[in-house]
Structures are given as C-alpha cells and as structure tokens.
Design an enzyme around this catalytic site. Structure first.
Site: not given
Length: 389
Positions: A52, A76, A126, A195, A271
């Site tokens: 992988e 995957d 795959d 907050h 933020e």
C-alpha cells in the site's frame, strides 16, 4: 500559473501476508476525472501494508511528473491514510522508511490531503494492484493484462469533488461496527464548546481571525457553561482553547469552575479565516461577492477571498484532535473553539458529508460531547446542548 490539482488513487496488496505483492496507482485531473497516469508493479514477496505504501509513493511520483501542485490522495487503507495524515503513529519499523520516502515527496507539492474511501470506490487502483499481484504470483501475463484492462474501464470514483469523502470516515477505523456498548473509561472524551456570544455573533457577522471579545451576555453564558460542565464530569485533564480571546476568556472561566486544570492554547483550533468577508453579514456578502459565495457554499476546497478553505481548516482540526488523543489518552478534555472547527470535528466523527457544515447550527456556548477510543472508534453523545443557558 498555478499547477494543476490532481487526485491520486492508490492501492496495494499481497496474496498472503506476506506473499506475492503488487501495487496500483492512478492519477486523475481533479476537475475532469481524466486519467493522467497509471502505475502498477509487482514487488515480489511483501506485506499488504508495504504494498500500500509503495502504491502511494508511485502515485505521488506520477502526480509530480504530471505537473501537479495540489494532490488529494484517496486510499482504502485506513492505516496509510491516518499515518500519513499524522493522526496515527508508525509503530512498524519496516514501514517507517516508506513513510519517510512518501513524506519527502509530499514536501514537493503545495498541498496534499488524505481521504479514506471504501474499496468499491477505489476499483481502478485495486484492479491494477491485483494485476500486479497476479504477475508476482506467477499468473499468466495475458490474464494479468486482462485485469489491467478491466481497471481502465472502471469509472472514476467522485473525480470532481469530495461529496462522499466523509460519509465513510467512521467505517475506516480499526473498530468493528457494533451495537455493543463500549467502556467509556478507555475513551478520550472531548467536551466541545463554542465560545459565548460576541458583538459580531449577535449581529450575525462573519467572525474569523478578528479578536472580538465576549460581550456581557457571552461572559454570562461562559459562567453558566462552567457550572454545567462541572456537573457533568468528575475531573478534567485540561481545558484546551483557540488562541483568540473570546475562547481563552471562556476557557479560564470554565477551568475556574473545575478546580483550575491547566488551560492550554492550541493554535490549530482557531476559527476559519474568512478573509475579506470578516465583519460582514451573510446578506452583505451575498450582495458584494455573489459568485464567490456560491462557489464557497458548493465546495469545501474553495476559500473566501483572501481567506481559508474548509479543507485547510479540516487538516488542522485533524492535527489538533490527534494531539489531544496523544496527550490525554483515556481522559476528559474540554475544548473551547469556534463554529467551524467544532462543526468539522463533529462532521468527521459522524461520518457526514460536507453538506453537514452548512446545515448544522451551533449556538454560542453550545456543548457537544464525543468519545474516541484508541482503535479509532467514535461515539457522539451530545450535539449543541444549550439546556444550561
């Protein structure tokens, strides 16, 4: 002229573990889904995880050759995705050199993100990997070529966006799906707080990196929240806060009601940077930046003018959560942050789509609770509880 953005789909495997192994990788144009490159190779006898990682490396090399500046890796393999994203440690010494090689390639791009996808959405890579494994196992070359041809006929999996990226996130942990209750004592519990109210909150204005303080109402909400949290937990390891004062002020108030555990500032909890939209209402943004707003609402990869995309916010929220899990295993932590980071943490825990970010409402001083187990299992216990206000 910026380089192109691409999607790398990669896979690898072994017939036996270890056994005859191979990998496959596909590079697609992120905007069109067009296949730009394929890589497939038999690597002799190896483990699934080694194969992988080799698929990832080959995909990144091919992406660089294609002139990419930004890459979304889709695999995957939960192990490779989480290790490369920095959320899981690499405990197998045999994988560390491969991870280091991949990290060296990553540094050659402007941005690289990682998304776990189920195997059925990784059919092309795959099939290429299976064709390579066939060759490694001594299967007739013409059979392997037929497998590779089937791979090229496979349709791309969501080539132009991330619509399903988070839908399957919870399935990617090593935890098995089950209705059986899990012991809370082994989980790290996060009490996520938005907050309290600020002047911008009350006026419905975008409030990102501007350091807008809590209003009198926000201070009162913080006190009520401190009492609520104190009634919910026996002990707290730390109160971890965004660096902005509307969060650090609330964090100190909450900590004061809990016997003063340490207040720790985590920059990755800040933020979203709303750029030129800072301080404007939604209606004002709609009037002045209609095209940019539509694009932002349609894709988490789009940033407000001069600002930050939700993909970028998600990357640092992932880092922050990983730090919490590593620093406070099995303990309870209060997290004081903002709308965007809290929404993203909940989106990922609930395996929701990106539409979740624009559909969930979080009140000022709202409380959400989630448990995360060492094997990656998650349980969201509360969302936006405001009974204390």
């Amino acid at each position: 002229m910026p380089g192109r953005r691409v999607v790398v789909e990669a896979d690898g495997g072994a017939r036996g573990n270890p056994g005859p192994a191979g990998f496959g990788a596909v590079v697609r144009d992120a905007a069109t889904g067009e296949v730009l490159a394929e890589r497939s190779e038999s690597i002799g006898v190896a483990t699934n995880n080694v194969a992988e990682y080799r698929g990832l490396i080959a995909g990144l090399e091919a992406a660089r050759e294609a002139g990419a500046s930004g890459v979304e890796v889709r695999m995957d393999s939960k192990l490779v995705v989480e290790q490369m994203a920095g959320r899981w440690q690499i405990k197998n010494p045999g994988l560390r050199p491969l991870a280091a090689q991949a990290a060296g390639l990553v540094r050659r791009f402007d941005t690289v993100t990682y998304t776990w996808i189920p195997r059925e959405r990784n059919r092309h890579a795959d099939a290429l990997a299976n064709a390579a494994m066939d060759l490694a196992a001594g299967v007739a070359p013409e059979v392997a070529r037929d497998s590779a041809a089937e791979a090229r006929a496979a349709p791309p999996a969501d080539p132009t966006g991330r619509a399903e990226a988070h839908e399957t996130a919870a399935q990617g942990s090593t935890a098995k799906s089950s209705w059986e209750p899990r012991p809370a004592r082994t989980a790290t519990r996060l009490l996520l707080l938005r907050h309290g109210e600020t002047e911008y909150t009350a006026q419905g204005r975008y409030s990102g990196r501007g350091d807008v303080p809590l209003s009198d109402r926000g201070l009162a909400q913080s006190g009520a929240t401190a009492r609520r949290v104190a009634g919910l937990v026996d002990s707290v390891a730390a109160v971890v806060s965004s660096p902005l004062s509307r969060c650090t002020t609330m964090a100190r108030i909450v900590a004061g009601g809990l016997g003063d555990p340490p207040v720790v500032v985590e920059p990755d909890l800040i933020e979203c940077d709303f750029g030129e939209w800072e301080g404007h209402t939604f209606a004002e943004v709609r009037e002045r930046w209609p095209t940019e707003l539509d694009a932002w609402l349609a894709s988490p990869e789009v940033a407000p003018p001069g600002g930050e995309s939700f993909v970028a916010v998600g990357a640092r929220v992932g880092r922050a959560v990983a730090k919490l899990l590593a620093g406070y295993p099995g303990e309870t932590v209060v997290v004081v942050s903002h709308v965007s980071p809290v929404k993203i943490a909940l989106r990922d825990a609930l395996a929701a789509t990106d539409a979740f970010l624009h559909r969930l409402y979080l009140d000022p001083a709202g409380l959400s609770i989630m448990d995360i187990w060492p094997d990656g299992g998650m349980a969201v216990r509360t969302v936006n509880d405001t009974a204390h206000l």
